[in-house]
Design a protein around this motif. Structure first.
Motif: not given
Length: 293
Positions: A218-219, A225-228, A238-240, A255-256
């Protein structure tokens, strides 16, 4: 509308309870046998108390020479009656089978030591193997949706009426029995009993949840944008994205959420640090992961 919603929920509950019913009963019986076998082979024969009604029966047998399976049965029946009046019919129903079958298995396996010889002088090995086998069997019982009754009922009663958590009530009940065993059998046996309690808890959790082979991140970061992009393009996962609001500053933020194999934990952790050294993230074990692409 509420009536039809309750009906739907009731049907869902019935489907869950009836799903693989035969498999659940077989799993329950195997778990009961393992717990009873571990109790008689490793614990009872060495005066090692695992807590609960079964541990209490070891103490009474030592002091008054009362049959252990009889103690477990009588105590379980008394607690079943208490459960009916204090917890209700629904919760009591889930404990009936275990309360009757567990003492039966304890009696059936009471002479297992005649067929499997264990060196009782090796108390540490007895404590370790007893705790592991007992915990494995208990995990199978809980995973099948049953309990063995006993102090599980007492824990629920205490939790409901004393307004304490199940964990605290378990510590109180099992802790009292284990401390009592220390007064009866001495401090050395008490220390072994504490080891057994830990192993039972650990093994039953592992059976119920399994061994975690994934991590959930949980980030919270300003470099969303860059981390995603790093996760999707370079880690191929994938990322939510969740919308959230800070509890202190009340600022809107995202939160990612990313779930990935444990072997890739280091790559994502270090990647986050490289992209945003000030990022806040929490990592937890993910025991079961379903769906997604």
């Amino acid at each position: 509308m509420k009536f039809f919603m309750n009906q739907k929920l009731q049907k869902i509950k019935e489907r869950v309870e009836n799903k693989s019913k035969i498999k659940r009963y077989v799993q329950f019986c195997i778990g009961c046998f393992l717990v009873a076998a571990a109790f008689n082979l490793f614990l009872s024969s060495n005066d090692l108390v695992p807590g609960g009604v079964s541990g209490f029966s070891i103490i009474l047998d030592h002091l008054f020479h009362i049959n252990k399976s009889l103690v477990i049965l009588i105590a379980s029946l008394i607690l079943l009656v208490m459960s009916y009046f204090l917890l209700g019919r629904e919760k009591t129903r889930d404990s009936i089978l275990g309360s009757l079958l567990f003492p039966l298995f304890v009696e059936v396996t009471s002479h297992i030591g005649n067929y499997i010889t264990i060196d009782t002088s090796q108390l540490l090995l007895s404590a370790i193997f007893g705790g592991v086998v007992y915990g494995f069997g208990a995990g199978m019982i809980f995973k099948a949706g049953f309990t063995t009754g006993g102090t599980d009922i007492l824990n629920q009663i205490m939790s409901k009426y004393l307004k304490i958590s199940m964990g605290k009530s378990m510590i109180f009940c099992d802790g009292t029995i284990v401390i009592l065993s220390g007064l009866v059998f001495g401090p050395t046996k008490l220390m072994y009993s504490i080891i057994i309690l830990y192993l039972i808890s650990y093994m039953s959790d592992r059976v119920i949840l399994g061994i975690s082979d994934s991590k959930a991140f949980y980030i919270v970061t300003d470099e969303e944008k860059r981390i995603k992009e790093y996760i999707i393009k370079y880690l191929n996962h994938g990322v939510t994205v969740f919308n959230a609001k800070g509890g202190y500053k009340k600022e809107r933020q995202t939160v990612l959420l990313c779930v990935l194999p444990t072997k890739e934990y280091y790559r994502l952790k270090e990647g986050i640090h490289e992209i945003d050294p000030d990022a806040f993230f929490v990592v937890t074990d993910a025991y079961e992961v379903f769906g997604g692409e």
